[in-house]
Design a protein around this motif. Structure first.
Motif, PDB file in Angstrom:
ATOM      1  N   LEU A  75       0.825  -1.211   0.000  1.00  0.00           N
ATOM      2  CA  LEU A  75       0.000   0.000   0.000  1.00  0.00           C
ATOM      3  C   LEU A  75       0.859   1.261   0.000  1.00  0.00           C
ATOM      4  CD1 LEU A  75      -2.963  -0.876   2.426  1.00  0.00           C
ATOM      5  CD2 LEU A  75      -2.996  -0.700  -0.065  1.00  0.00           C
ATOM      6  N   ASN A  76       1.969   1.241   0.772  1.00  0.00           N
ATOM      7  CA  ASN A  76       2.803   2.457   0.780  1.00  0.00           C
ATOM      8  C   ASN A  76       3.898   2.430  -0.288  1.00  0.00           C
ATOM      9  OD1 ASN A  76       4.983   1.094   1.816  1.00  0.00           O
ATOM     10  ND2 ASN A  76       4.689   1.798   3.935  1.00  0.00           N
ATOM     11  N   GLY A  77       3.783   1.470  -1.200  1.00  0.00           N
ATOM     12  CA  GLY A  77       4.627   1.458  -2.409  1.00  0.00           C
ATOM     13  C   GLY A  77       6.048   0.970  -2.206  1.00  0.00           C
ATOM     14  N   THR A  78       6.367   0.338  -1.065  1.00  0.00           N
ATOM     15  CA  THR A  78       7.753  -0.126  -0.872  1.00  0.00           C
ATOM     16  C   THR A  78       7.919  -1.607  -1.256  1.00  0.00           C
ATOM     17  OG1 THR A  78       7.204  -0.428   1.443  1.00  0.00           O
ATOM     18  CG2 THR A  78       8.514   1.509   0.906  1.00  0.00           C
ATOM     19  N   MET A  79       6.838  -2.215  -1.732  1.00  0.00           N
ATOM     20  CA  MET A  79       6.954  -3.601  -2.204  1.00  0.00           C
ATOM     21  C   MET A  79       5.982  -3.802  -3.351  1.00  0.00           C
ATOM     22  SD  MET A  79       6.372  -7.157  -0.113  1.00  0.00           S
ATOM     23  CE  MET A  79       7.737  -7.073   1.007  1.00  0.00           C
ATOM     24  N   SER A  80       6.435  -4.563  -4.368  1.00  0.00           N
ATOM     25  CA  SER A  80       5.547  -4.813  -5.511  1.00  0.00           C
ATOM     26  C   SER A  80       4.579  -5.954  -5.178  1.00  0.00           C
ATOM     27  CB  SER A  80       6.377  -5.200  -6.738  1.00  0.00           C
ATOM     28  OG  SER A  80       6.951  -6.473  -6.518  1.00  0.00           O
ATOM     29  N   ILE A  81       3.462  -6.008  -5.935  1.00  0.00           N
ATOM     30  CA  ILE A  81       2.490  -7.099  -5.683  1.00  0.00           C
ATOM     31  C   ILE A  81       3.162  -8.449  -5.966  1.00  0.00           C
ATOM     32  CG2 ILE A  81       0.307  -8.136  -6.427  1.00  0.00           C
ATOM     33  CD1 ILE A  81      -0.764  -5.361  -6.936  1.00  0.00           C
ATOM     34  N   GLY A  82       3.945  -8.494  -7.087  1.00  0.00           N
ATOM     35  CA  GLY A  82       4.655  -9.729  -7.440  1.00  0.00           C
ATOM     36  C   GLY A  82       5.603 -10.134  -6.333  1.00  0.00           C
ATOM     37  N   GLY A  83       6.273  -9.124  -5.743  1.00  0.00           N
ATOM     38  CA  GLY A  83       7.226  -9.391  -4.655  1.00  0.00           C
ATOM     39  C   GLY A  83       6.502 -10.000  -3.459  1.00  0.00           C
ATOM     40  N   LEU A  84       5.299  -9.411  -3.143  1.00  0.00           N
ATOM     41  CA  LEU A  84       4.530  -9.925  -1.991  1.00  0.00           C
ATOM     42  C   LEU A  84       4.077 -11.378  -2.257  1.00  0.00           C
ATOM     43  CD1 LEU A  84       3.154  -9.559   0.756  1.00  0.00           C
ATOM     44  CD2 LEU A  84       1.178  -8.600  -0.410  1.00  0.00           C
ATOM     45  N   ILE A  85       3.646 -11.603  -3.535  1.00  0.00           N
ATOM     46  CA  ILE A  85       3.219 -12.980  -3.871  1.00  0.00           C
ATOM     47  C   ILE A  85       4.397 -13.945  -3.710  1.00  0.00           C
ATOM     48  CG2 ILE A  85       2.467 -14.495  -5.770  1.00  0.00           C
ATOM     49  CD1 ILE A  85       0.710 -12.145  -6.744  1.00  0.00           C
ATOM     50  N   ALA A  86       5.567 -13.519  -4.270  1.00  0.00           N
ATOM     51  CA  ALA A  86       6.746 -14.405  -4.199  1.00  0.00           C
ATOM     52  C   ALA A  86       7.132 -14.675  -2.746  1.00  0.00           C
ATOM     53  CB  ALA A  86       7.909 -13.787  -4.952  1.00  0.00           C
ATOM     54  N   ILE A  87       7.196 -13.586  -1.944  1.00  0.00           N
ATOM     55  CA  ILE A  87       7.645 -13.791  -0.552  1.00  0.00           C
ATOM     56  C   ILE A  87       6.622 -14.603   0.245  1.00  0.00           C
ATOM     57  CG2 ILE A  87       6.801 -11.708   0.683  1.00  0.00           C
ATOM     58  CD1 ILE A  87       9.773 -11.556   1.662  1.00  0.00           C
ATOM     59  N   SER A  88       5.324 -14.414  -0.104  1.00  0.00           N
ATOM     60  CA  SER A  88       4.325 -15.213   0.626  1.00  0.00           C
ATOM     61  C   SER A  88       4.493 -16.692   0.270  1.00  0.00           C
ATOM     62  CB  SER A  88       2.910 -14.738   0.348  1.00  0.00           C
ATOM     63  OG  SER A  88       2.514 -15.140  -0.935  1.00  0.00           O
ATOM     64  N   TYR A  89       4.863 -16.951  -0.986  1.00  0.00           N
ATOM     65  CA  TYR A  89       5.159 -18.345  -1.360  1.00  0.00           C
ATOM     66  C   TYR A  89       6.301 -18.884  -0.521  1.00  0.00           C
ATOM     67  CZ  TYR A  89       2.331 -19.660  -5.413  1.00  0.00           C
ATOM     68  OH  TYR A  89       1.314 -20.047  -6.224  1.00  0.00           O
ATOM     69  N   TYR A  90       7.395 -18.045  -0.427  1.00  0.00           N
ATOM     70  CA  TYR A  90       8.567 -18.506   0.317  1.00  0.00           C
ATOM     71  C   TYR A  90       8.241 -18.741   1.791  1.00  0.00           C
ATOM     72  CZ  TYR A  90      11.568 -17.850  -3.702  1.00  0.00           C
ATOM     73  OH  TYR A  90      12.133 -17.985  -4.934  1.00  0.00           O
ATOM     74  N   VAL A  91       7.483 -17.770   2.363  1.00  0.00           N
ATOM     75  CA  VAL A  91       7.162 -17.944   3.786  1.00  0.00           C
ATOM     76  C   VAL A  91       6.288 -19.187   3.952  1.00  0.00           C
ATOM     77  CG1 VAL A  91       6.009 -16.899   5.783  1.00  0.00           C
ATOM     78  CG2 VAL A  91       7.466 -15.507   4.322  1.00  0.00           C
ATOM     79  N   ASN A  92       5.342 -19.338   2.980  1.00  0.00           N
ATOM     80  CA  ASN A  92       4.501 -20.535   3.018  1.00  0.00           C
ATOM     81  C   ASN A  92       5.337 -21.799   2.997  1.00  0.00           C
ATOM     82  OD1 ASN A  92       1.819 -21.170   3.207  1.00  0.00           O
ATOM     83  ND2 ASN A  92       1.323 -19.923   1.413  1.00  0.00           N
ATOM     84  N   PHE A  93       6.293 -21.824   2.051  1.00  0.00           N
ATOM     85  CA  PHE A  93       7.203 -22.973   1.947  1.00  0.00           C
ATOM     86  C   PHE A  93       7.929 -23.181   3.272  1.00  0.00           C
ATOM     87  CE2 PHE A  93       8.030 -22.694  -2.907  1.00  0.00           C
ATOM     88  CZ  PHE A  93       6.989 -23.570  -3.143  1.00  0.00           C
ATOM     89  N   LEU A  94       8.449 -22.046   3.796  1.00  0.00           N
ATOM     90  CA  LEU A  94       9.246 -22.130   5.016  1.00  0.00           C
ATOM     91  C   LEU A  94       8.429 -22.762   6.147  1.00  0.00           C
ATOM     92  CD1 LEU A  94      11.984 -21.275   6.300  1.00  0.00           C
ATOM     93  CD2 LEU A  94      10.791 -19.282   7.147  1.00  0.00           C
ATOM     94  N   LEU A  95       7.153 -22.270   6.262  1.00  0.00           N
ATOM     95  CA  LEU A  95       6.312 -22.804   7.336  1.00  0.00           C
ATOM     96  C   LEU A  95       5.975 -24.270   7.081  1.00  0.00           C
ATOM     97  CD1 LEU A  95       3.992 -19.722   7.768  1.00  0.00           C
ATOM     98  CD2 LEU A  95       5.649 -20.580   9.421  1.00  0.00           C
ATOM     99  N   GLU A  96       5.691 -24.532   5.801  1.00  0.00           N
ATOM    100  CA  GLU A  96       5.355 -25.917   5.436  1.00  0.00           C
ATOM    101  C   GLU A  96       6.501 -26.863   5.810  1.00  0.00           C
ATOM    102  OE1 GLU A  96       4.724 -27.460   1.218  1.00  0.00           O
ATOM    103  OE2 GLU A  96       3.192 -25.885   1.466  1.00  0.00           O
TER     104      GLU A  96
END
Ligand SMILES: Nc1ncnc2c1ncn2[C@@H]1O[C@H](COP(=O)(O)OP(=O)(O)OP(=O)(O)O)[C@@H](O)[C@H]1O
Length: 569
Positions: A260-281
């Protein structure tokens, strides 16, 4: 275990390599999603979108292909390693001494070969290899997350201690419970095996109430302990999933704010959420894996406990092979007992010569069976020595000693195979004529020929399709065909009719010309066949100087006993 893994070292290396390549394909996927969203969709770049979609399909297929390869390689490890472990346990159990079997139930030993090796298999293939994969993934993903965003990486670190606290909470309880499950299962297998093989006694004596109920109780207890273990496992899984949900909420809150405040791209958030998801998994999976490993460890430990057991009776370092023997035996100051509080044999000094039929007599429980068990070294004397042709039995290779001995015990064991195979018992190059003449000597040929399939008749488990006397005659034919130098008959003819018994003993007498035959008997009539008679009483073994006098005194004793029984109210 390392020794077993070495058998398929190549496959283990392949497996680890495949895991690494599969890890790489998984790790690249979120980066493709980032490109697809940020460059393809947001910049309306159709080319990038199509290329990324193509790569996504390719990578996903590759990952599946590596999964398939991994399954193939691990199946090959399973086949090689675990059939070898099962064979080794079975082979090792075959070498164990009689004293070991006296304290174990068959069912529980089968449980070890089947269930415990299964657990070890899961532990090694599914758990260790997956643990390696998970730890590799955790390290790589953590590094990527760190490069993406330090704050998110630190947030992830916060959850590790929580995992460790929960792990500590569950692991010991789970280990103890799984040990209890295995022990209860082993006892249950023992009871089931005993109950099934002893069904005739159970049914005929109507002991089913207490006996069957005791087994029911064991089944219920085993299931109850399993239920408690499963609940604990489910609780541990629940706690690890809860930590994951909590951390995902935090990530999307923080990541959404950054977008929302423009310091991260939507693609970046999707990618990092994948990584965090993987990490938790992977962290959750590792947590559950370690808990499950604790469950498999007790079973795995029991497998190696069996393999580490040393047989009580084994070859000495300088044991010699005895290809042929004369069959002269000397007992020097032999003492024997099963436990220190009860002597069975005391200071036995005897000499047996080849070409003799020796009767061993004595009241029940005096130690006649124990006496003959020392000859094939089923047990060793606790003091003194036994010599065969001048060589201490302890200095003869056990296999080569037993090759010269045939033991026909009170309980005849027959394999669930044909009569012919039960007589031959794996020996090579035996002609049908030899089998038939052994069966004739054992008075078995006529009854075998009266069966519809003759020598090819399958005898059923433990020979249940034959009568006790028929089984005994097959065992005797087996011993005669084997043509050993030492024959031991432990009440072997006791359950035969008199005519059959006499004819077998005549045959034994004939073949004893170049052998030592030991015949344990309670029957006075059998003593006529003996060259020498030995009486066991109170640990001492004394030779009867005059067999006829002994026979008379024994007959008198039996008459007295019968009269006492008749006159007593
Ligand atoms: N494996 C064993 N472990 C412990 N004690 C044993 C074992 N086998 C036998 N015994 C005990 O040793 C003693 C002698 O037993 P053994 O079978 O040698 O006697 P036996 O003279 O052959 O008896 P029977 O004539 O009744 O067959 C008995 O008291 C028995 O309970």
């Amino acid at each position: 275990m390392i020794k077993y893994l070495r058998i398929c070292g190549k496959e283990t290396v392949y497996s680890l390599f495949i895991i690494m390549v599969a890890t790489a394909t998984t790790v690249i996927l979120p980066l493709m999603y980032q490109n697809l969203v940020d460059i393809g969709i947001m910049n309306k770049n159709l080319n990038v979108l199509l290329w990324n979609l193509g790569f996504l399909v390719l990578l996903t297929l590759l990952r599946e292909l590596f999964d398939l390869l991994h399954t193939i390689v691990t199946s090959s490890i399973r086949t090689k390693v675990f059939s070898k472990i099962r064979m080794d346990i079975y082979g090792h159990l075959q070498k164990m001494s009689l004293s070991y079997y006296a304290s174990k139930q068959t069912g529980s030993l089968v449980a070890r070969i089947i269930n415990d090796v299964d657990s070890l298999e899961h532990l090694l293939i599914e758990k260790f290899l997956n643990l390696f994969k998970n730890l590799l993934m955790i390290v790589i993903i953590m590094t990527i997350i760190f490069r993406f965003n330090h704050n998110i990486a630190f947030m992830c670190f916060v959850f590790f201690p929580l995992f460790i606290i929960f792990f500590k909470l569950f692991t010991t309880t789970v280990y103890n419970m799984s040990y209890q499950v295995i022990e209860k299962q082993e006892k249950l297998m023992g009871s089931l095996q005993e109950g099934i093989s002893g069904f005739e006694t159970i049914q005929s004596y109507d002991v089913d109430k207490s006996n069957v109920e005791a087994t029911y109780k064991k089944i219920a207890e085993t299931e109850h302990t399993k239920k408690r273990l499963n609940i604990k496992k489910a609780m541990s899984e629940f706690s690890s999933v809860s930590i994951s949900i909590f951390s995902l909420v935090l990530l999307w809150g923080y990541g959404g704010y950054k977008v929302l405040n423009g310091t991260m791209s939507i693609g970046g958030l999707i990618a990092i959420s994948y990584y965090v998801n993987f990490l938790l998994e992977y962290t959750t999976d590792t947590f559950n894996l370690v808990i499950n490993m604790r469950i498999s460890f007790p079973a795995a430990k029991r497998v190696f406990d069996i393999l580490d057991l040393e047989p009580e009776i084994k070859d000495s370092e300088h044991a010699v092979e005895m290809h042929t023997i004369q069959g002269n035996m000397v007992w020097k100051n032999v003492d024997f007992c099963y436990s220190a509080d009860k002597n069975i044999l005391k200071n036995v000094n005897l000499t047996f010569e080849s070409g003799s039929l020796n009767a061993i007599v004595g009241e029940s429980g005096q130690g006649k069976t124990s006496f003959i068990r020392l000859i094939p070294r089923f047990y060793d004397p606790v003091e003194g020595d036994i010599f065969l042709d001048g060589i201490n039995l302890k200095d003869i290779k056990i296999d080569s000693l037993r090759k010269h001995i045939a033991v026909i015990t009170q309980d005849t064991f027959l394999f669930n195979a044909s009569i012919k195979s039960n007589i031959v018992l794996g020996r090579q190059q035996v002609s049908m004529n030899q089998i038939i003449s052994a069966a004739i000597m054992a008075n078995a040929h006529d009854f075998i020929m009266s069966l519809p399939e003759g020598y090819d008749t399958i005898v059923g488990e433990r020979g249940t399709k034959l009568s006790g006397g028929q089984k005994k005659r097959i065992a005797i034919a087996r011993a005669i065909l084997f043509d050993p130098k030492i024959i031991i008959l432990d009440e072997a003819t006791a359950d035969l009719d008199e005519v059959t018994e006499q004819s077998i003993l005549h045959a034994m007498k004939r073949i004893s010309k170049d052998k030592i035959v030991f015949m344990i008997t309670h029957k006075i009539s059998n003593l006529s066949f003996a060259d020498r008679v030995f009486v066991l009483s109170g640990g001492a073994v004394t030779e009867c100087d005059d067999i006829d006098i002994y026979k008379k005194s024994l007959a008198m004793k039996q008459i007295e006993n019968n009269v006492t029984k008749l006159v007593s109210p």
